[in-house]
Write a protein that holds these residues in place. Structure first.
Motif, mmCIF file in Angstrom:
data_model
loop_
_atom_site.group_PDB
_atom_site.id
_atom_site.type_symbol
_atom_site.label_atom_id
_atom_site.label_comp_id
_atom_site.label_asym_id
_atom_site.label_seq_id
_atom_site.Cartn_x
_atom_site.Cartn_y
_atom_site.Cartn_z
ATOM 1 N N GLU A 141 110.964 -37.612 3.382
ATOM 2 C CA GLU A 141 110.994 -38.853 2.492
ATOM 3 C C GLU A 141 111.394 -40.010 3.157
ATOM 4 O O GLU A 141 111.173 -41.142 2.627
ATOM 5 C CB GLU A 141 112.298 -38.283 1.562
ATOM 6 C CG GLU A 141 111.962 -37.237 0.481
ATOM 7 C CD GLU A 141 113.063 -36.735 -0.485
ATOM 8 O OE1 GLU A 141 114.179 -37.209 -0.209
ATOM 9 O OE2 GLU A 141 112.573 -36.018 -1.332
ATOM 10 N N ASN A 142 112.039 -39.871 4.542
ATOM 11 C CA ASN A 142 112.562 -41.154 5.081
ATOM 12 C C ASN A 142 111.804 -41.588 6.131
ATOM 13 O O ASN A 142 111.654 -42.792 6.682
ATOM 14 C CB ASN A 142 113.872 -41.021 5.687
ATOM 15 C CG ASN A 142 114.717 -40.767 4.590
ATOM 16 O OD1 ASN A 142 115.210 -41.734 3.836
ATOM 17 N ND2 ASN A 142 115.196 -39.497 4.100
ATOM 18 N N LYS A 198 112.892 -31.740 4.145
ATOM 19 C CA LYS A 198 113.037 -32.884 2.811
ATOM 20 C C LYS A 198 113.279 -34.258 3.250
ATOM 21 O O LYS A 198 112.625 -35.172 3.003
ATOM 22 C CB LYS A 198 113.551 -32.294 1.665
ATOM 23 C CG LYS A 198 113.301 -33.185 0.467
ATOM 24 C CD LYS A 198 114.002 -32.820 -0.668
ATOM 25 C CE LYS A 198 113.637 -33.568 -1.934
ATOM 26 N NZ LYS A 198 114.302 -33.008 -2.897
#
Length: 108
Positions: free
Chosen positions: A32-33, A28
């Motif tokens: 997300e990054n 995750k």
């Protein structure tokens, strides 16, 4: 020490180093990054996985981050950026002592 400057020493640890929250949280965090560099089309980035090797030191900090295989320099740089930004990690332990470990993850 778990690692020495002369090379890698493989030994069993009592507790392995890890991303806090486990593999699902790691995936995750990466998703997300991770940002596709503007010079790379999104199809190229989806079809390429960058293998990144890094050390988790005795304080849980990530260091010595390198891309293995060097597919596309822009994707390698982005994968290195994301792994370098990992929050404090869970440190490996052997006989109740913290020790640095080398980890590998796939960034895609």
């Amino acid at each position: 020490e778990f690692l020495t400057k002369k090379g890698f020493h493989v030994l069993e640890v009592d507790k392995a180093s890890s991303f806090k929250g486990g593999d699902d949280k790691l995936k995750k965090y990466i998703s997300e990054n991770l940002q596709t560099p503007p010079e790379i089309d999104s199809e190229s980035s989806k079809s390429n996985t960058v293998v990144v090797m890094y050390t988790i030191n005795t304080d849980g900090k990530v260091e010595n981050v390198t891309a293995v295989g060097n597919l596309l320099p822009e994707l390698d740089a982005e994968a290195i950026r994301v792994v370098s930004s990992f929050p404090e990690m869970t440190v490996a332990k052997k006989d109740k002592k913290n020790g640095p470990t080398v980890n590998i993850c796939r960034v895609s």
